[in-house]
Write an enzyme that holds these catalytic residues in place. Sequence first.
Site, mmCIF file in Angstrom:
data_model
loop_
_atom_site.group_PDB
_atom_site.id
_atom_site.type_symbol
_atom_site.label_atom_id
_atom_site.label_comp_id
_atom_site.label_asym_id
_atom_site.label_seq_id
_atom_site.Cartn_x
_atom_site.Cartn_y
_atom_site.Cartn_z
ATOM 1 N N HIS A 187 15.568 55.776 189.718
ATOM 2 C CA HIS A 187 16.108 55.819 191.079
ATOM 3 C C HIS A 187 15.166 56.537 192.024
ATOM 4 C CE1 HIS A 187 19.892 53.936 190.329
ATOM 5 N NE2 HIS A 187 19.966 54.601 189.192
ATOM 6 N N ARG A 288 21.225 42.312 197.642
ATOM 7 C CA ARG A 288 22.015 42.918 196.559
ATOM 8 C C ARG A 288 23.443 43.073 197.039
ATOM 9 N NH1 ARG A 288 17.320 46.682 196.764
ATOM 10 N NH2 ARG A 288 16.100 46.337 194.873
ATOM 11 N N ARG A 324 22.029 37.544 195.697
ATOM 12 C CA ARG A 324 22.333 37.708 194.264
ATOM 13 C C ARG A 324 23.816 38.024 194.138
ATOM 14 N NH1 ARG A 324 19.511 42.590 191.245
ATOM 15 N NH2 ARG A 324 21.028 43.781 192.436
ATOM 16 N N GLU A 413 15.648 37.908 184.150
ATOM 17 C CA GLU A 413 15.540 39.330 183.795
ATOM 18 C C GLU A 413 15.608 39.497 182.293
ATOM 19 O OE1 GLU A 413 18.422 41.518 186.744
ATOM 20 O OE2 GLU A 413 19.224 39.593 186.121
ATOM 21 N N CYS A 486 11.300 39.339 192.708
ATOM 22 C CA CYS A 486 12.022 40.222 193.633
ATOM 23 C C CYS A 486 12.188 41.615 193.044
ATOM 24 C CB CYS A 486 13.379 39.632 193.995
ATOM 25 S SG CYS A 486 14.500 39.496 192.604
#
Lengths: 561, 92
Positions: A187, A288, A324, A413, A486
């Site tokens: 993060h 997102r 997404r 992914e 992305c």
Amino acid sequence: MQNFPGVGVSPGRIIGTIRQMPKPISEPPAGEQLAGGTSAEEATAALKAASQAVHDELKARAAHASGDGKAVLEATALMAKDTMLIKGAAKLVARGLSSERAIWESGSSVAEMLHNLGGYMAERATDVLDVRARIVAELRGVPAPGIPTSSTPFILVAEDLAPADTATLDPNKVLALVTAGGGPQSHTAIIARSLGLPAVVAAVGVDELPDGTDVYVDGAAGTITAEPDESLRAAAEAWAATASLLAEFSGTGTTADGHLVPLLANVGGGKDAEAAAKLGAQGVGLFRTEFCFLERDSEPSVEEQAAAYKSVFDAFPGKKVVLRTLDAGADKPLPFLTDSTEPNPALGVRGYRTDFTTPGVLDRQLEAIALAEKQSEADVWVMAPMISTAEEAARFASMCADAGIKTPGVMVEVPSAALTAEAILREVGFASLGTNDLTQYAMAADRQLGPLANLNTPWQPAVLRLVGLTVEGSRAEGHNKPVGVCGEAAADPALAVVLTGLGVNTLSMTARSLAAVAAVLKTVTLAEAQQLAKLALSAPSATEAKAWVREKLPVLEELGL
Amino acid sequence: MPERIATIASRSGLHARPAALFAEAAGDVGVEVTIAMQGDPEDDALDASSILSLMTLGAAKGDVVVLRAAGDGADAALDSLVKLLETDLDAE
């Protein structure tokens, strides 16, 4: 000068004084008694004084905050002197426990009660534990947990930062981020890039430096130097001059020979999208949508969702917006959708998979997207996260068709999706590589773990090979279906060149990185990018892949990237 | 002991911001005020100035609660708090 090598995650060269993030408050020992000579009355009075001090501190911070942040701080301030919390602790003190231990236990039982109530209340349990830690810190006379406050800008040093810490980070006060733990996908890294702050992670030992030490941070090279000399001071000044040149993006991503690579932005909502449009983004490569759902204890209505989506679409009329669908689970739990007791959440019911256990939420989201699209002028593409098989891709495409969505796609992914890209792309219109999760799954290395930072980089030849396989899958499928990236990899200018050379069609990144990526991309031809991609694939390690490519791109050094 | 009944008007119920505003107001009236769901025994009434108590009460929009207070100014205090509960605080 003392050096601390780490992993650079956000470029920039800067000098500043450091402030250490206070260590987490340790639990007072179970059964800790009142110190000899202290009466229960005195201990209770000290407890009340500490709770009042914490209340006043939080209340003062609320006065300077706005919106949701203000509301949360005001509620947390009230919790600090809440009678339920304090009376519970006072009873324990009357039985002889120390005030620190008493507030600790009282906080535990209140938090547990809230947790058992579920939903919104369960989320507030964290606030009670935060307040408890602050009161213990006040009683001990040590700094409160959380980002230190300071009247002058500083470099923030921490073991690692949690999402909650980064939410309260004031970019006008913090010059750079440095952590002893954390990895390139942590993060800390993501927030640093979105705020445009230089950052170095996994710099072992840096959390032992005393507050007020002057340090030089090079967020591209990944180095930290305490007590920097004149040459480093000059390097920081030179960066300040070039940084302003890197703030502008012309709005067209291209190689030197005119091969177009649209540069898109990753956004979380309407405000982000407007900011990205101002920075010249050619569209949105990753919207997102879970940001519209976080902090919610129940599913937002179709109308409410549609309004949130439309606010992003409206920032890019006539341009591509890739949305997404809800990616809940793992590090983004949602109380109404995900099971927090899963033993292995990264491999659990997350992303598209939540439709297996909670059907309906995804259908309603697709309905809301279609509704928002009708009311806007954006070219809307929709992709599902965590797709593993062609069968899942086909099912998602038919759900999109039922909702009236024209362009369905998938995130790549899971390594299985890269390996079977041809079959998957027969079912949908496009693919987008999420390099953060792709790296974590390909290397079997948790994104958040500092000791695994060297495994967890998209420079790993194995990850680059999976990117190449996805592009090859699209070519074999035969309809020129676009493959984008992305993940945070696209924001690294050197890696952006490699991805272009591998045949990736579009790059989507935090809007702050657009200008730097565009500046580097336009110094190479497509053929040169292809050569660099080959070079990276042939490297025996991530470190060499990165070093070899960077060596061939002298522009990086000139720009301090 | 003076008491009043009130119907929760805030859309999100007595949670989050409405709970914070009400708890703060209840703490400022100068008398101790308790709150309970209508029909619950008086012994189970909770401290109205405690945001944590309000959250565990779990009062939703449309629920009816009983406020009680004793001492000087109790009536005026209860009247002002009833007004607050019957306002949609989420709308402000």
